[in-house]
Design an enzyme around this catalytic site. Structure first.
Site, PDB file in Angstrom:
ATOM      1  N   SER A  69       0.826  -1.203   0.000  1.00  0.00           N
ATOM      2  CA  SER A  69       0.000   0.000   0.000  1.00  0.00           C
ATOM      3  C   SER A  69       0.863   1.257   0.000  1.00  0.00           C
ATOM      4  CB  SER A  69      -1.033   0.053   1.114  1.00  0.00           C
ATOM      5  OG  SER A  69      -2.004   1.027   0.775  1.00  0.00           O
ATOM      6  N   HIS A  90       3.567  14.496   5.596  1.00  0.00           N
ATOM      7  CA  HIS A  90       3.305  15.874   5.183  1.00  0.00           C
ATOM      8  C   HIS A  90       3.789  16.751   6.328  1.00  0.00           C
ATOM      9  CE1 HIS A  90       0.774  14.146   2.062  1.00  0.00           C
ATOM     10  NE2 HIS A  90       0.254  13.389   3.013  1.00  0.00           N
ATOM     11  N   CYS A 134      -1.663  -3.872   3.542  1.00  0.00           N
ATOM     12  CA  CYS A 134      -2.623  -4.955   3.398  1.00  0.00           C
ATOM     13  C   CYS A 134      -1.956  -6.266   3.799  1.00  0.00           C
ATOM     14  CB  CYS A 134      -3.082  -5.055   1.947  1.00  0.00           C
ATOM     15  SG  CYS A 134      -3.870  -3.571   1.343  1.00  0.00           S
TER      16      CYS A 134
END
Length: 134
Positions: free
Chosen positions: A65, A70, A85
């Site tokens: 995934s 940020h 996953c």
């Protein structure tokens, strides 16, 4: 072969992180690749953006995934998240690695258990990874 839809998504807000660490996309990129590899994930690609006058975003695309950050260096803030996953890669390992590198004064974390029906929100166990540099 049948695949499980089970996944874990760890999201962490960090506060009180040193400006220079959060304002260096290349440093973050290197550390995020290390974090992903430490968790056993397979890195497919990396995108990064250094903003002006400050801030950075780094996205690591994983076979399992993603891992992202940020940053808002002027506020000492970084938003981290890792979703994987399956059972083989634990996103908490990657998150713990990054937290140990960033050394925030405060962290606020949640883990979503996904793909088993209704989303489950749990409190993750945050650990400082021993393998982190800096």
């Amino acid at each position: 072969m049948e695949y499980s839809t089970f996944g874990r998504h760890v999201a962490v807000d960090t506060w009180g992180v040193q400006f220079d660490l959060l304002n260096d996309a290349e440093f973050l990129k290197k550390e995020m690749i290390e974090a992903a590899e430490a968790s056993g994930a397979t890195v497919l690609s990396v995108q990064s953006k250094q903003f002006s006058p400050q801030g950075a975003t780094v996205l690591v695309l994983l076979s399992e995934s993603h891992l992202s950050i940020h940053t808002y260096p002027e506020r000492g803030f970084a938003a981290l998240d890792c979703y994987t996953c399956g059972e083989t890669v634990d996103p908490q390992v990657a998150i713990d690695y990054l937290v140990s590198v960033l050394k925030p004064e405060k962290t606020y974390a949640k883990k979503l258990v996904r793909g088993t029906g209704e989303l489950q929100v749990v409190e993750p166990e945050m650990k400082v990874a021993e393998m982190a540099s800096k």
